[in-house]
Design a protein around this motif. Structure first.
Motif, mmCIF file in Angstrom:
data_model
loop_
_atom_site.group_PDB
_atom_site.id
_atom_site.type_symbol
_atom_site.label_atom_id
_atom_site.label_comp_id
_atom_site.label_asym_id
_atom_site.label_seq_id
_atom_site.Cartn_x
_atom_site.Cartn_y
_atom_site.Cartn_z
ATOM 1 N N VAL A 105 -10.897 4.980 -25.223
ATOM 2 C CA VAL A 105 -11.999 5.329 -26.117
ATOM 3 C C VAL A 105 -12.792 6.548 -25.639
ATOM 4 O O VAL A 105 -13.768 6.930 -26.268
ATOM 5 C CB VAL A 105 -12.965 4.131 -26.325
ATOM 6 C CG1 VAL A 105 -12.276 2.993 -27.072
ATOM 7 C CG2 VAL A 105 -13.523 3.626 -25.004
ATOM 8 N N GLY A 164 -9.021 -8.581 -30.818
ATOM 9 C CA GLY A 164 -9.961 -9.581 -31.295
ATOM 10 C C GLY A 164 -9.530 -10.986 -30.950
ATOM 11 O O GLY A 164 -10.073 -11.945 -31.479
ATOM 12 N N GLY A 213 -7.714 -6.271 -24.876
ATOM 13 C CA GLY A 213 -8.386 -6.060 -23.594
ATOM 14 C C GLY A 213 -8.583 -7.418 -22.944
ATOM 15 O O GLY A 213 -7.870 -7.809 -22.023
ATOM 16 N N TYR A 223 -14.770 -6.652 -19.266
ATOM 17 C CA TYR A 223 -16.150 -6.219 -19.537
ATOM 18 C C TYR A 223 -17.115 -6.758 -18.488
ATOM 19 O O TYR A 223 -18.224 -7.178 -18.819
ATOM 20 C CB TYR A 223 -16.589 -6.629 -20.955
ATOM 21 C CG TYR A 223 -15.579 -6.199 -21.995
ATOM 22 C CD1 TYR A 223 -15.462 -4.856 -22.349
ATOM 23 C CD2 TYR A 223 -14.709 -7.116 -22.568
ATOM 24 C CE1 TYR A 223 -14.514 -4.444 -23.250
ATOM 25 C CE2 TYR A 223 -13.747 -6.712 -23.477
ATOM 26 C CZ TYR A 223 -13.663 -5.373 -23.811
ATOM 27 O OH TYR A 223 -12.706 -4.955 -24.706
HETATM 28 C C1 LIG Z 1 -12.601 -2.776 -27.248
HETATM 29 C C2 LIG Z 1 -11.443 -2.456 -28.059
HETATM 30 C C3 LIG Z 1 -10.290 -3.265 -28.005
HETATM 31 C C4 LIG Z 1 -10.172 -4.505 -27.155
HETATM 32 O O1 LIG Z 1 -10.855 -5.603 -27.642
HETATM 33 P P1 LIG Z 1 -10.740 -7.025 -26.911
HETATM 34 O O2 LIG Z 1 -11.654 -7.926 -27.655
HETATM 35 O O3 LIG Z 1 -11.150 -6.836 -25.479
HETATM 36 O O4 LIG Z 1 -9.320 -7.447 -26.961
HETATM 37 C C5 LIG Z 1 -9.222 -2.873 -28.777
HETATM 38 N N1 LIG Z 1 -9.266 -1.764 -29.565
HETATM 39 C C6 LIG Z 1 -10.353 -0.967 -29.634
HETATM 40 C C7 LIG Z 1 -10.342 0.228 -30.492
HETATM 41 C C8 LIG Z 1 -11.487 -1.295 -28.890
HETATM 42 O O5 LIG Z 1 -12.561 -0.512 -28.989
#
Ligand SMILES: *Cc1c(COP(=O)(O)O)cnc(C)c1O
Length: 401
Positions: free
Chosen positions: A70, A218, A261, A356
Protein backbone atom coordinates in the motif's frame (compact mmCIF):
# COMPACT_ATOMS: atom_id res chain seq x y z
CA UNK A 1 3.96 -22.80 20.28
CA UNK A 2 4.65 -24.46 23.60
CA UNK A 3 4.67 -22.32 26.76
CA UNK A 4 8.09 -23.65 27.69
CA UNK A 5 9.53 -22.56 24.32
CA UNK A 6 8.03 -19.08 24.64
CA UNK A 7 9.33 -18.78 28.20
CA UNK A 8 12.78 -19.83 27.02
CA UNK A 9 12.66 -17.15 24.31
CA UNK A 10 11.65 -14.49 26.85
CA UNK A 11 14.70 -15.46 28.94
CA UNK A 12 17.09 -15.39 26.02
CA UNK A 13 15.89 -12.21 24.32
CA UNK A 14 14.17 -10.32 27.15
CA UNK A 15 10.73 -8.70 27.15
CA UNK A 16 8.77 -7.15 25.62
CA UNK A 17 9.19 -9.14 22.45
CA UNK A 18 7.17 -10.45 19.52
CA UNK A 19 7.53 -14.11 18.55
CA UNK A 20 6.33 -15.49 15.20
CA UNK A 21 5.84 -19.18 14.53
CA UNK A 22 6.86 -19.84 10.93
CA UNK A 23 5.07 -23.19 10.84
CA UNK A 24 1.73 -21.49 11.56
CA UNK A 25 2.23 -19.05 8.67
CA UNK A 26 3.00 -22.01 6.44
CA UNK A 27 0.00 -24.08 7.55
CA UNK A 28 -2.36 -21.12 7.03
CA UNK A 29 -0.91 -20.57 3.55
CA UNK A 30 -1.42 -24.22 2.74
CA UNK A 31 -4.93 -24.21 4.18
CA UNK A 32 -5.86 -21.40 1.83
CA UNK A 33 -4.21 -22.87 -1.26
CA UNK A 34 -5.69 -26.32 -0.55
CA UNK A 35 -9.16 -24.82 -0.21
CA UNK A 36 -8.84 -23.43 -3.72
CA UNK A 37 -7.08 -26.38 -5.36
CA UNK A 38 -9.89 -26.62 -7.93
CA UNK A 39 -8.75 -23.30 -9.39
CA UNK A 40 -5.98 -23.69 -11.96
CA UNK A 41 -4.31 -20.32 -11.49
CA UNK A 42 -4.36 -19.17 -7.88
CA UNK A 43 -2.31 -16.28 -6.50
CA UNK A 44 -2.01 -15.41 -2.83
CA UNK A 45 -0.64 -11.90 -2.32
CA UNK A 46 0.27 -11.42 1.32
CA UNK A 47 -0.81 -7.97 2.62
CA UNK A 48 2.52 -6.58 3.81
CA UNK A 49 1.03 -3.97 6.13
CA UNK A 50 -0.02 -6.69 8.59
CA UNK A 51 3.59 -7.59 9.40
CA UNK A 52 6.38 -6.17 7.30
CA UNK A 53 9.62 -7.51 8.76
CA UNK A 54 11.93 -8.36 5.85
CA UNK A 55 12.65 -11.86 7.17
CA UNK A 56 8.92 -12.61 7.37
CA UNK A 57 8.63 -11.43 3.76
CA UNK A 58 11.52 -13.65 2.70
CA UNK A 59 9.85 -16.62 4.36
CA UNK A 60 6.52 -15.85 2.69
CA UNK A 61 8.28 -15.44 -0.67
CA UNK A 62 9.74 -18.90 -0.26
CA UNK A 63 6.25 -20.31 0.36
CA UNK A 64 5.36 -19.13 -3.15
CA UNK A 65 3.12 -16.17 -2.38
CA UNK A 66 3.25 -12.70 -3.90
CA UNK A 67 2.60 -9.51 -1.93
CA UNK A 68 0.04 -6.75 -1.75
CA UNK A 69 1.52 -3.35 -0.87
CA UNK A 70 0.00 0.00 0.00
CA UNK A 71 3.03 2.30 -0.07
CA UNK A 72 6.19 2.72 -2.13
CA UNK A 73 8.17 1.84 1.01
CA UNK A 74 6.43 -1.53 1.28
CA UNK A 75 7.25 -2.10 -2.40
CA UNK A 76 10.92 -1.31 -1.69
CA UNK A 77 11.06 -3.75 1.25
CA UNK A 78 9.31 -6.38 -0.88
CA UNK A 79 11.83 -6.01 -3.70
CA UNK A 80 14.67 -6.20 -1.18
CA UNK A 81 13.11 -9.37 0.26
CA UNK A 82 13.42 -10.93 -3.20
CA UNK A 83 9.92 -10.66 -4.67
CA UNK A 84 10.06 -10.08 -8.41
CA UNK A 85 8.06 -7.00 -9.47
CA UNK A 86 5.45 -9.16 -11.25
CA UNK A 87 4.64 -10.77 -7.92
CA UNK A 88 3.93 -7.43 -6.29
CA UNK A 89 0.65 -5.56 -6.51
CA UNK A 90 0.43 -1.98 -5.30
CA UNK A 91 -2.99 -0.93 -3.96
CA UNK A 92 -2.69 2.68 -2.85
CA UNK A 93 -5.44 4.93 -1.56
CA UNK A 94 -5.05 8.67 -1.54
CA UNK A 95 -1.37 8.71 -2.55
CA UNK A 96 0.12 11.11 -5.10
CA UNK A 97 0.19 10.33 -8.83
CA UNK A 98 3.99 10.85 -8.63
CA UNK A 99 4.31 7.95 -6.21
CA UNK A 100 2.12 5.71 -8.39
CA UNK A 101 4.27 6.67 -11.37
CA UNK A 102 7.48 5.75 -9.52
CA UNK A 103 6.10 2.39 -8.41
CA UNK A 104 4.95 1.57 -11.94
CA UNK A 105 8.48 2.27 -13.19
CA UNK A 106 9.67 -0.48 -10.82
CA UNK A 107 7.59 -2.93 -12.87
CA UNK A 108 5.01 -3.54 -10.15
CA UNK A 109 1.29 -4.14 -10.88
CA UNK A 110 -0.79 -1.05 -10.20
CA UNK A 111 -4.26 -1.15 -8.71
CA UNK A 112 -6.21 2.11 -9.00
CA UNK A 113 -9.29 3.05 -6.98
CA UNK A 114 -9.96 6.61 -8.05
CA UNK A 115 -11.32 7.93 -11.37
CA UNK A 116 -9.29 11.13 -11.24
CA UNK A 117 -6.05 9.22 -10.66
CA UNK A 118 -7.02 6.78 -13.39
CA UNK A 119 -7.40 9.62 -15.89
CA UNK A 120 -4.12 11.23 -14.89
CA UNK A 121 -2.06 8.04 -14.68
CA UNK A 122 -3.69 6.45 -17.73
CA UNK A 123 -3.19 9.63 -19.73
CA UNK A 124 0.54 9.54 -18.99
CA UNK A 125 0.99 5.77 -19.40
CA UNK A 126 -1.49 4.38 -21.93
CA UNK A 127 0.66 1.25 -22.37
CA UNK A 128 0.83 0.13 -18.76
CA UNK A 129 -1.97 -2.31 -17.92
CA UNK A 130 -3.70 -1.61 -14.64
CA UNK A 131 -6.06 -3.23 -12.22
CA UNK A 132 -9.23 -1.46 -11.08
CA UNK A 133 -10.46 -1.53 -7.50
CA UNK A 134 -14.24 -1.68 -7.32
CA UNK A 135 -16.43 -0.93 -4.34
CA UNK A 136 -19.37 -3.37 -4.56
CA UNK A 137 -21.40 -1.73 -1.74
CA UNK A 138 -22.69 -4.90 -0.24
CA UNK A 139 -24.33 -4.62 3.17
CA UNK A 140 -25.12 -7.69 5.20
CA UNK A 141 -28.21 -7.48 7.35
CA UNK A 142 -27.41 -3.90 8.24
CA UNK A 143 -24.43 -4.97 10.30
CA UNK A 144 -21.62 -2.55 9.59
CA UNK A 145 -19.01 -4.99 10.82
CA UNK A 146 -19.56 -7.39 7.94
CA UNK A 147 -20.43 -4.85 5.28
CA UNK A 148 -18.09 -4.85 2.32
CA UNK A 149 -17.75 -1.19 1.58
CA UNK A 150 -20.46 1.29 2.37
CA UNK A 151 -21.55 3.97 -0.07
CA UNK A 152 -19.44 6.72 1.52
CA UNK A 153 -16.28 4.66 1.94
CA UNK A 154 -13.11 6.30 0.61
CA UNK A 155 -12.02 3.00 -0.96
CA UNK A 156 -12.65 1.73 -4.44
CA UNK A 157 -14.59 2.99 -7.43
CA UNK A 158 -18.31 2.63 -6.84
CA UNK A 159 -20.11 0.09 -9.02
CA UNK A 160 -22.57 2.89 -9.74
CA UNK A 161 -19.74 4.70 -11.54
CA UNK A 162 -18.94 1.83 -13.90
CA UNK A 163 -20.40 3.71 -16.92
CA UNK A 164 -18.08 6.66 -16.25
CA UNK A 165 -15.18 4.27 -15.63
CA UNK A 166 -15.81 2.60 -19.00
CA UNK A 167 -15.92 5.99 -20.73
CA UNK A 168 -12.58 7.06 -19.23
CA UNK A 169 -11.01 3.77 -20.27
CA UNK A 170 -12.29 4.18 -23.81
CA UNK A 171 -11.11 7.78 -24.05
CA UNK A 172 -7.63 7.10 -22.67
CA UNK A 173 -7.13 3.63 -24.21
CA UNK A 174 -6.06 2.20 -20.87
CA UNK A 175 -5.69 -1.57 -20.76
CA UNK A 176 -7.34 -3.13 -17.71
CA UNK A 177 -5.76 -6.45 -16.71
CA UNK A 178 -7.46 -7.00 -13.35
CA UNK A 179 -10.58 -6.30 -11.31
CA UNK A 180 -10.24 -6.06 -7.55
CA UNK A 181 -12.23 -5.57 -4.39
CA UNK A 182 -11.17 -5.42 -0.76
CA UNK A 183 -13.65 -4.94 1.99
CA UNK A 184 -11.43 -4.69 5.04
CA UNK A 185 -13.90 -6.40 7.31
CA UNK A 186 -14.07 -9.65 9.23
CA UNK A 187 -16.34 -11.66 6.97
CA UNK A 188 -18.09 -14.57 8.61
CA UNK A 189 -20.98 -15.09 6.26
CA UNK A 190 -19.81 -16.92 3.15
CA UNK A 191 -22.98 -15.91 1.31
CA UNK A 192 -22.10 -12.23 1.76
CA UNK A 193 -18.72 -12.86 0.23
CA UNK A 194 -20.25 -14.79 -2.67
CA UNK A 195 -22.77 -12.00 -3.21
CA UNK A 196 -19.98 -9.42 -3.44
CA UNK A 197 -18.10 -11.79 -5.74
CA UNK A 198 -21.11 -11.94 -8.06
CA UNK A 199 -20.97 -8.17 -8.42
CA UNK A 200 -17.28 -8.44 -9.21
CA UNK A 201 -17.96 -11.09 -11.90
CA UNK A 202 -20.64 -8.92 -13.46
CA UNK A 203 -18.20 -6.00 -13.53
CA UNK A 204 -15.41 -8.21 -14.86
CA UNK A 205 -17.54 -9.32 -17.80
CA UNK A 206 -17.43 -5.74 -19.10
CA UNK A 207 -13.63 -5.86 -19.55
CA UNK A 208 -12.11 -7.84 -22.38
CA UNK A 209 -8.40 -8.02 -21.51
CA UNK A 210 -8.47 -9.34 -17.96
CA UNK A 211 -5.78 -11.63 -16.60
CA UNK A 212 -6.95 -11.85 -13.00
CA UNK A 213 -9.75 -11.17 -10.55
CA UNK A 214 -8.66 -10.20 -7.05
CA UNK A 215 -11.10 -10.86 -4.23
CA UNK A 216 -9.09 -9.01 -1.60
CA UNK A 217 -9.32 -10.32 1.92
CA UNK A 218 -11.42 -9.88 5.02
CA UNK A 219 -11.11 -13.38 6.43
CA UNK A 220 -11.86 -13.59 10.13
CA UNK A 221 -9.50 -15.59 12.32
CA UNK A 222 -10.40 -16.96 15.78
CA UNK A 223 -9.22 -14.89 18.77
CA UNK A 224 -9.75 -17.60 21.35
CA UNK A 225 -10.60 -21.28 21.59
CA UNK A 226 -14.03 -21.81 20.01
CA UNK A 227 -14.24 -18.25 18.61
CA UNK A 228 -15.87 -18.09 15.19
CA UNK A 229 -13.88 -17.76 11.98
CA UNK A 230 -14.38 -17.64 8.23
CA UNK A 231 -14.97 -21.12 6.89
CA UNK A 232 -12.22 -21.01 4.27
CA UNK A 233 -12.82 -24.57 3.12
CA UNK A 234 -16.48 -23.90 2.35
CA UNK A 235 -15.65 -20.57 0.70
CA UNK A 236 -13.02 -22.39 -1.37
CA UNK A 237 -15.49 -24.98 -2.57
CA UNK A 238 -18.22 -22.49 -3.50
CA UNK A 239 -16.12 -19.70 -4.96
CA UNK A 240 -13.82 -22.04 -6.93
CA UNK A 241 -16.77 -23.57 -8.73
CA UNK A 242 -18.29 -20.18 -9.49
CA UNK A 243 -14.92 -18.83 -10.61
CA UNK A 244 -14.30 -21.76 -12.96
CA UNK A 245 -17.78 -21.30 -14.45
CA UNK A 246 -17.09 -17.61 -14.94
CA UNK A 247 -13.81 -18.36 -16.75
CA UNK A 248 -15.70 -20.61 -19.17
CA UNK A 249 -18.21 -17.87 -19.93
CA UNK A 250 -15.41 -15.34 -20.22
CA UNK A 251 -13.51 -17.62 -22.58
CA UNK A 252 -10.17 -17.49 -20.78
CA UNK A 253 -8.44 -19.16 -17.83
CA UNK A 254 -8.06 -16.21 -15.44
CA UNK A 255 -6.06 -16.06 -12.21
CA UNK A 256 -7.96 -15.93 -8.93
CA UNK A 257 -6.15 -13.72 -6.42
CA UNK A 258 -6.51 -13.09 -2.69
CA UNK A 259 -4.55 -10.75 -0.46
CA UNK A 260 -4.79 -11.95 3.13
CA UNK A 261 -2.87 -10.28 5.93
CA UNK A 262 -4.46 -11.36 9.19
CA UNK A 263 -5.29 -14.85 7.96
CA UNK A 264 -1.63 -15.67 7.29
CA UNK A 265 0.10 -14.07 10.27
CA UNK A 266 -2.31 -13.19 13.10
CA UNK A 267 -2.31 -16.52 14.92
CA UNK A 268 1.40 -17.06 14.24
CA UNK A 269 2.28 -14.17 16.55
CA UNK A 270 2.69 -14.03 20.34
CA UNK A 271 3.59 -10.94 22.29
CA UNK A 272 5.56 -11.56 25.48
CA UNK A 273 5.80 -9.06 28.29
CA UNK A 274 6.73 -9.20 31.97
CA UNK A 275 4.60 -8.18 34.92
CA UNK A 276 6.24 -5.25 36.70
CA UNK A 277 3.74 -5.02 39.49
CA UNK A 278 0.43 -6.16 40.87
CA UNK A 279 -1.72 -3.33 42.15
CA UNK A 280 -4.94 -3.79 44.01
CA UNK A 281 -7.47 -0.97 44.24
CA UNK A 282 -10.86 -0.99 45.93
CA UNK A 283 -12.42 -2.69 42.90
CA UNK A 284 -9.72 -4.16 40.71
CA UNK A 285 -6.57 -6.23 40.62
CA UNK A 286 -4.23 -4.72 38.05
CA UNK A 287 -1.35 -6.59 36.46
CA UNK A 288 1.01 -3.94 35.10
CA UNK A 289 3.30 -5.08 32.30
CA UNK A 290 6.47 -3.66 30.74
CA UNK A 291 4.60 -2.47 27.66
CA UNK A 292 1.66 -0.33 26.58
CA UNK A 293 -0.19 0.91 23.53
CA UNK A 294 3.17 2.05 22.20
CA UNK A 295 3.86 -1.64 21.46
CA UNK A 296 0.44 -3.17 21.10
CA UNK A 297 -2.40 -0.80 20.23
CA UNK A 298 -5.14 -3.12 18.94
CA UNK A 299 -7.13 -3.47 22.18
CA UNK A 300 -7.25 0.32 22.61
CA UNK A 301 -7.69 1.23 18.94
CA UNK A 302 -10.06 -1.49 17.75
CA UNK A 303 -11.37 -2.90 21.00
CA UNK A 304 -9.90 -6.25 20.01
CA UNK A 305 -9.97 -8.89 22.70
CA UNK A 306 -6.69 -10.82 22.73
CA UNK A 307 -6.30 -13.96 24.77
CA UNK A 308 -3.69 -13.52 27.51
CA UNK A 309 -1.94 -16.46 29.16
CA UNK A 310 0.39 -16.48 32.13
CA UNK A 311 3.11 -18.71 30.71
CA UNK A 312 5.19 -18.57 33.91
CA UNK A 313 2.39 -20.10 35.95
CA UNK A 314 -0.09 -21.65 33.53
CA UNK A 315 -1.68 -24.27 35.77
CA UNK A 316 -2.57 -22.29 38.89
CA UNK A 317 -6.09 -21.17 39.88
CA UNK A 318 -7.55 -18.50 37.66
CA UNK A 319 -8.31 -15.04 39.02
CA UNK A 320 -9.72 -11.89 37.45
CA UNK A 321 -7.20 -9.26 36.36
CA UNK A 322 -7.13 -6.03 34.47
CA UNK A 323 -3.98 -6.12 32.41
CA UNK A 324 -2.58 -2.63 31.87
CA UNK A 325 0.63 -1.07 30.60
CA UNK A 326 3.27 1.33 31.85
CA UNK A 327 2.36 4.29 29.64
CA UNK A 328 1.35 7.50 31.37
CA UNK A 329 -2.12 7.41 29.89
CA UNK A 330 -4.87 4.82 30.11
CA UNK A 331 -3.60 1.76 28.31
CA UNK A 332 -5.81 -1.18 29.18
CA UNK A 333 -5.08 -4.42 27.33
CA UNK A 334 -7.86 -6.36 29.01
CA UNK A 335 -10.49 -5.75 31.65
CA UNK A 336 -11.54 -8.32 34.16
CA UNK A 337 -9.89 -11.23 32.38
CA UNK A 338 -9.54 -14.71 33.86
CA UNK A 339 -5.85 -15.52 33.98
CA UNK A 340 -3.92 -18.12 35.93
CA UNK A 341 -2.65 -16.48 39.17
CA UNK A 342 -0.10 -13.78 38.37
CA UNK A 343 2.99 -13.03 40.43
CA UNK A 344 5.27 -10.06 39.87
CA UNK A 345 7.95 -11.06 37.36
CA UNK A 346 5.73 -13.53 35.51
CA UNK A 347 5.71 -13.49 31.71
CA UNK A 348 2.36 -12.95 29.99
CA UNK A 349 1.69 -14.05 26.43
CA UNK A 350 -0.78 -12.14 24.24
CA UNK A 351 -2.19 -14.29 21.45
CA UNK A 352 -3.01 -13.27 17.86
CA UNK A 353 -0.12 -10.82 17.93
CA UNK A 354 1.11 -11.38 14.39
CA UNK A 355 -1.04 -8.96 12.40
CA UNK A 356 -1.21 -5.18 12.87
CA UNK A 357 0.76 -5.32 16.10
CA UNK A 358 4.46 -4.60 15.59
CA UNK A 359 3.69 -2.63 12.41
CA UNK A 360 1.63 -0.21 14.50
CA UNK A 361 4.20 0.17 17.30
CA UNK A 362 5.54 3.63 18.15
CA UNK A 363 8.08 5.26 20.43
CA UNK A 364 5.52 7.01 22.63
CA UNK A 365 6.96 7.81 26.08
CA UNK A 366 10.37 7.51 24.36
CA UNK A 367 10.25 3.75 24.88
CA UNK A 368 12.13 1.37 22.63
CA UNK A 369 10.19 -0.70 20.15
CA UNK A 370 10.30 -4.43 21.04
CA UNK A 371 12.47 -7.04 19.37
CA UNK A 372 11.00 -9.61 16.98
CA UNK A 373 11.82 -13.31 17.00
CA UNK A 374 11.10 -15.83 14.26
CA UNK A 375 10.70 -19.41 15.43
CA UNK A 376 11.78 -21.46 12.43
CA UNK A 377 12.81 -25.13 12.26
CA UNK A 378 12.84 -25.33 16.05
CA UNK A 379 15.20 -22.37 16.36
CA UNK A 380 14.53 -18.87 17.69
CA UNK A 381 16.09 -16.25 15.42
CA UNK A 382 16.15 -12.57 16.31
CA UNK A 383 14.81 -10.81 13.20
CA UNK A 384 14.67 -7.35 14.74
CA UNK A 385 16.81 -6.04 17.54
CA UNK A 386 15.30 -4.18 20.41
CA UNK A 387 15.90 -0.46 19.95
CA UNK A 388 18.28 1.59 22.08
CA UNK A 389 18.68 5.27 22.93
CA UNK A 390 20.63 5.88 19.70
CA UNK A 391 17.57 4.79 17.72
CA UNK A 392 15.37 7.18 19.64
CA UNK A 393 17.73 10.09 18.99
CA UNK A 394 18.76 9.11 15.43
CA UNK A 395 17.00 11.82 13.44
CA UNK A 396 16.72 14.41 16.13
CA UNK A 397 18.75 17.52 15.55
CA UNK A 398 20.16 19.20 18.63
CA UNK A 399 20.29 22.96 18.51
CA UNK A 400 23.23 24.85 19.97
CA UNK A 401 22.31 27.53 22.42
C1 LIG B 1 -5.17 -4.37 4.64
C2 LIG B 1 -5.44 -4.91 3.32
C3 LIG B 1 -5.55 -6.30 3.13
C4 LIG B 1 -5.44 -7.31 4.25
O1 LIG B 1 -6.55 -7.39 5.07
P1 LIG B 1 -6.63 -8.49 6.23
O2 LIG B 1 -7.90 -8.22 6.94
O3 LIG B 1 -5.43 -8.32 7.11
O4 LIG B 1 -6.58 -9.83 5.59
C5 LIG B 1 -5.77 -6.73 1.85
N1 LIG B 1 -5.88 -5.87 0.80
C6 LIG B 1 -5.77 -4.53 0.95
C7 LIG B 1 -5.88 -3.65 -0.22
C8 LIG B 1 -5.55 -4.00 2.22
O5 LIG B 1 -5.47 -2.68 2.36
Amino acid sequence: MKNSTLLEISKTFGTPTYVYDASKIKSQYERLTNSFNEVKNLRINYAVKALSNISILKYINQLGAGIDTVSIQEVMIGLKAGFSPEKIIYTPNGVSVEEIQKVSEMGVNINIDNLSVLEQFGGLNPNIPICIRINPHVMAGGNNKISVGHIDSKFGISIHQIPLLLRIIKNTNIKVNGIHMHTGSDILDIEVFIHAAEILFETASKFKDLEFIDFGSGFKVPYSLGDNQTNIEELGKKLSKRFNDFCKEYGKELTLAFEPGKFLVSEAGSFLCSVNSIKQTTSTVFAQVDSGFNHFVRPMMYGSNHDIKNISNPDDNERFYSVVGYICETDTFANNKRISRINEGDVLCFKNAGAYCFTMASNYNSRYKPSEILFLDNKAIEIRKRENIEDILRNQVEITL
